[in-house]
Write a protein that holds these residues in place. Structure first.
Motif, short mmCIF file in Angstrom:
data_model
loop_
_atom_site.label_atom_id
_atom_site.label_comp_id
_atom_site.label_asym_id
_atom_site.label_seq_id
_atom_site.Cartn_x
_atom_site.Cartn_y
_atom_site.Cartn_z
N ARG A 242 0.76 -1.06 -0.08
CA ARG A 242 0.31 -0.45 0.28
C ARG A 242 0.87 1.25 0.01
O ARG A 242 1.89 0.97 0.90
CB ARG A 242 -0.99 0.02 1.21
N PRO A 243 0.58 2.55 -0.54
CA PRO A 243 -0.93 2.59 -1.42
C PRO A 243 -1.36 1.74 -2.85
O PRO A 243 -0.11 2.08 -3.15
CB PRO A 243 -0.98 4.05 -1.08
N SER A 244 -2.28 1.71 -3.18
CA SER A 244 -2.26 0.97 -4.89
C SER A 244 -2.27 2.10 -5.54
O SER A 244 -1.69 2.27 -6.83
CB SER A 244 -3.93 0.86 -4.84
N VAL A 245 -1.99 3.64 -5.24
CA VAL A 245 -1.32 4.57 -6.07
C VAL A 245 -0.45 5.19 -4.99
O VAL A 245 -0.95 5.76 -4.50
CB VAL A 245 -2.54 5.65 -6.66
N VAL B 239 0.05 0.12 -8.46
CA VAL B 239 0.15 -1.19 -9.11
C VAL B 239 -0.47 -2.37 -9.71
O VAL B 239 -1.73 -1.83 -10.32
CB VAL B 239 -0.55 -2.04 -7.21
N PRO B 240 0.33 -2.80 -10.23
CA PRO B 240 -0.19 -3.88 -11.13
C PRO B 240 -1.81 -3.91 -10.95
O PRO B 240 -2.27 -4.60 -10.09
CB PRO B 240 0.61 -4.89 -11.59
N GLU B 241 -2.69 -3.65 -12.62
CA GLU B 241 -4.22 -4.48 -12.06
C GLU B 241 -4.31 -5.65 -11.45
O GLU B 241 -4.68 -5.87 -10.52
CB GLU B 241 -4.58 -3.87 -13.37
N VAL B 242 -3.37 -6.61 -12.43
CA VAL B 242 -3.89 -8.15 -11.71
C VAL B 242 -3.56 -8.60 -10.56
O VAL B 242 -4.06 -9.21 -9.69
CB VAL B 242 -2.88 -8.71 -12.40
N LEU B 243 -2.63 -8.08 -9.62
CA LEU B 243 -2.29 -7.86 -9.05
C LEU B 243 -3.79 -7.06 -7.14
O LEU B 243 -3.55 -7.63 -6.42
CB LEU B 243 -1.04 -7.13 -8.00
N LEU B 244 -4.65 -6.69 -8.46
CA LEU B 244 -5.84 -5.90 -7.03
C LEU B 244 -7.59 -6.66 -7.21
O LEU B 244 -7.71 -6.35 -5.84
CB LEU B 244 -5.73 -4.37 -7.70
N ASN B 245 -7.24 -7.58 -8.34
CA ASN B 245 -8.69 -7.97 -8.33
C ASN B 245 -8.89 -9.77 -7.36
O ASN B 245 -9.85 -10.18 -7.77
CB ASN B 245 -8.78 -8.25 -10.45
N GLY B 246 -8.10 -9.92 -6.79
CA GLY B 246 -7.77 -11.01 -6.08
C GLY B 246 -8.41 -12.80 -6.61
O GLY B 246 -8.48 -13.33 -6.42
#
Ligand code: 4H7
Length: 225
Positions: free
Chosen positions: A180-183, A189-196
């Protein structure tokens, strides 16, 4: 694992009394004992170095204090390692082998121009180098060896510090990591890491590992390491 370190500069090893290595020693998973070679000198002035036979600049560590210091800590199952640029290059597979197969290591740290060859011939089981560069002594290489070996002793690392997925155990460099933070400063942060999606994440990480290894260390992808 018990590790005896023989050196003329014992204070340098204070560096081992922090973080994961401090915890490992407190929990009796490793025992590290540092001995000052000078304590074993029978010279009137406790000298441990002398000029080189044949001439040349620099001092050589004399055999008597080294011989007596080694024999003071040696047991039947000791393995004596001399840290020197002439040794076999240290790689992760050797670290793992040493952690799994030796109960008692004696690490000999040379300083100045090194030690009398007769000690190497009589007392040393193996010479190890940590890389192709010159240092002022074997103390830092000894610390590198202790740190790398300690990580392979069961329970030294916590659950979140495991050795199985990391660089070199699988001959790959590590994928990029984010927290964190995501921005941060407009960088996401690359999107793929945030989608669970853990399957997708694992695939992305493997791809990233292969890509960076190909770019920076293609030698690791060949089988001859
Ligand atoms: C033992 C023998 C290890 C220790 C010789 C030690 C690099 C490494 C040393 C030497 C080290 C390594 C003598 C080598 C003086 C350098 C100018 C201490 N350096 N010396 N030479 N790569 N230095 O593991």
């Amino acid at each position: 694992m018990k590790i005896d370190i023989l050196t003329l500069f014992p204070e340098m090893f204070d560096a081992l009394n922090h973080s994961i290595l401090a915890r490992a020693q407190k929990n009796n998973l490793i025992s590290i004992k540092v001995t000052n070679i000078r304590d074993y000198s029978k010279d009137n002035n406790k000298r441990c170095d002398d000029y080189s036979y044949g001439g040349g600049a620099g001092m050589i560590m004399t055999p008597q204090p080294l011989y007596d210091a080694i024999n003071a800590v040696k047991t039947k199952d000791s393995y004596v390692v001399y840290l020197s640029p002439k040794g076999e290059l240290l790689k992760q597979n050797k670290v793992e082998f040493m952690a799994k197969n030796y109960n008692h290591l004696i690490l000999l740290c040379g300083h100045y121009e090194g030690i009398d060859q007769r000690i190497i011939d009589m007392c040393v089981d193996e010479e190890i180098s940590i890389g192709d560069y010159v240092l002022t002594g074997g103390e830092i290489p000894a610390m590198v060896l202790v740190d790398s070996i300690a990580r392979y002793i069961p329970s030294v690392l916590g659950n979140n510090e495991t050795t199985s997925e990391e660089s070199f155990s699988n001959n790959l460099l590590e994928y990029p990591q984010y927290t964190r933070p995501s921005v941060f400063m407009d960088k996401s942060v690359p999107e793929v890491l945030l989608n669970g999606n853990h399957q997708e994440i694992a695939k992305w990480r493997k791809e990233q590992s292969l890509k960076i290894t190909q770019e920076r260390r293609p030698d690791l992808l060949k089988d001859n390491n």
